[in-house]
Design an enzyme around this catalytic site. Structure first.
Site, PDB file in Angstrom:
ATOM      1  N   LEU A 156      23.462  23.229  43.533  1.00  9.93           N
ATOM      2  CA  LEU A 156      23.118  21.841  43.257  1.00  9.93           C
ATOM      3  C   LEU A 156      23.348  21.007  44.513  1.00  9.93           C
ATOM      4  CD1 LEU A 156      24.872  21.309  39.784  1.00  9.93           C
ATOM      5  CD2 LEU A 156      22.437  21.704  40.172  1.00  9.93           C
ATOM      6  N   ASP A 157      22.611  19.897  44.625  1.00  2.00           N
ATOM      7  CA  ASP A 157      22.869  18.948  45.700  1.00  2.00           C
ATOM      8  C   ASP A 157      24.297  18.421  45.604  1.00  2.00           C
ATOM      9  OD1 ASP A 157      20.257  19.223  46.510  1.00  2.00           O
ATOM     10  OD2 ASP A 157      19.576  17.347  45.601  1.00  2.00           O
ATOM     11  N   ARG A 158      24.816  17.948  46.721  1.00  2.21           N
ATOM     12  CA  ARG A 158      26.183  17.447  46.771  1.00  2.21           C
ATOM     13  C   ARG A 158      26.455  16.413  45.670  1.00  2.21           C
ATOM     14  NH1 ARG A 158      29.843  15.756  51.001  1.00  2.21           N
ATOM     15  NH2 ARG A 158      28.298  16.100  52.620  1.00  2.21           N
TER      16      ARG A 158
END
Length: 298
Positions: free
Chosen positions: A135-137
């Site tokens: 997942l993105d940050r």
């Protein structure tokens, strides 16, 4: 680290040992490591070459070779929130603000680093995290991580189409009655030289299924499922519809929410270590998104 796997040859399986192992999710690299890096391949408790001919009912024992350790990776003592765990993989709830894998500039507190610390606390010093779904940050939610290279290889053979990832997002604006469900089928590509993406004619195929769950004045709670996996796909597609996510000034407006209001709340996949049995994990949305929605409702 070495890991041991037992398999029984079925009538329909390939009968050459090498083909049998490849069919069961072991990579060419894993086979080489087993031969040359302190692993072994046994058939009915006898070492055999990959050209050995199998029979139905044979027991194959695969002992993986040792994985090369990355001396630059540092364990983190920050907490891990496991949602589901087996001997070979773990599904954890990633908080917003944490990278899935270390970057060149931030290498000490990604999911990988936290899992290294988590394994050390359990005195499992030889386990090595391999992120399978990331997942993105600033997106929170479920992340699947293999505990060894074999898990990573076997999940990789499943194919992305067999992973079901569902998200909750809080977006600006309201949907019309005839727009409450749908599939956004618009190609996504780079916009300029930076990180920003956009719907562009020459972009890569991108499909997102969505369903509006609730609406209040000026905001909507939406469930989304990725049918493809492009960078920033949900954020780009929602902005394209005119409904950018709260907390996403890159694709919308600065609304003072601290991060994009996006959470992966559901993950399902066939378990390559359990006869492809479907595993389903679901979590609640994090506190910051729940508080945001309550504030919008009130």
């Amino acid at each position: 680290m070495t890991s041991l796997f037992k398999l029984v040859v079925q009538e329909k399986d390939p009968k050459k040992l090498g083909s049998f192992l490849l069919k069961n999710g072991f990579s060419h690299q894993a086979l080489i490591k087993a031969r040359h890096h302190h692993g072994m391949i046994l058939v009915n408790h006898k070492r055999r070459y990959l050209s050995f001919h199998l029979s139905a009912g044979d027991e194959v024992i695969f002992v993986s070779g040792e994985e090369k350790k990355n001396q630059f990776l540092k364990p983190s003592n920050n907490p891990v929130d496991p949602g589901f765990e087996t001997k070979n993989y773990i599904v954890l709830n990633k908080p917003a603000g944490v990278l899935s894998i270390p970057s060149r500039y931030e290498d000490n507190d990604a999911v990988v680093n936290r899992l290294m610390g988590y394994f050390l606390q359990q005195n499992k010093k030889d386990l090595k995290p391999h992120v399978i779904t990331r997942l993105d940050r600033d997106t929170s939610g479920l992340v699947l991580v293999g505990k060894n290279a074999i898990a990573h290889a076997r999940f990789s053979k499943i194919g992305k189409d067999n992973f079901v990832k569902k998200y909750h997002a809080i977006v600006h604006g309201n949907f019309a009655e005839d727009e409450l469900t749908g599939i956004i089928d618009e190609p996504i590509g780079k916009e300029g030289d930076g990180v920003k993406r956009a719907v562009v004619a020459n972009g890569k195929k991108a499909q997102t299924r969505y369903r509006v769950l609730k609406q209040v004045e000026g905001a909507s709670l939406v469930e989304l499922r990725l049918l493809t996996g492009r960078t920033h796909q949900i954020r780009v597609h929602m902005a394209y519809l005119g409904h950018p996510l709260f907390g996403d000034p890159l694709y919308g407006i600065n609304d003072n929410f601290s991060r994009q209001a996006l959470n992966c709340f559901y993950l399902a996949f066939p378990d390559p270590f359990d006869n492809e049995r479907k595993q389903e994990i679901q979590i609640k949305d994090p506190e910051d998104m729940s508080k945001l929605w309550q504030k919008l409702v009130n």
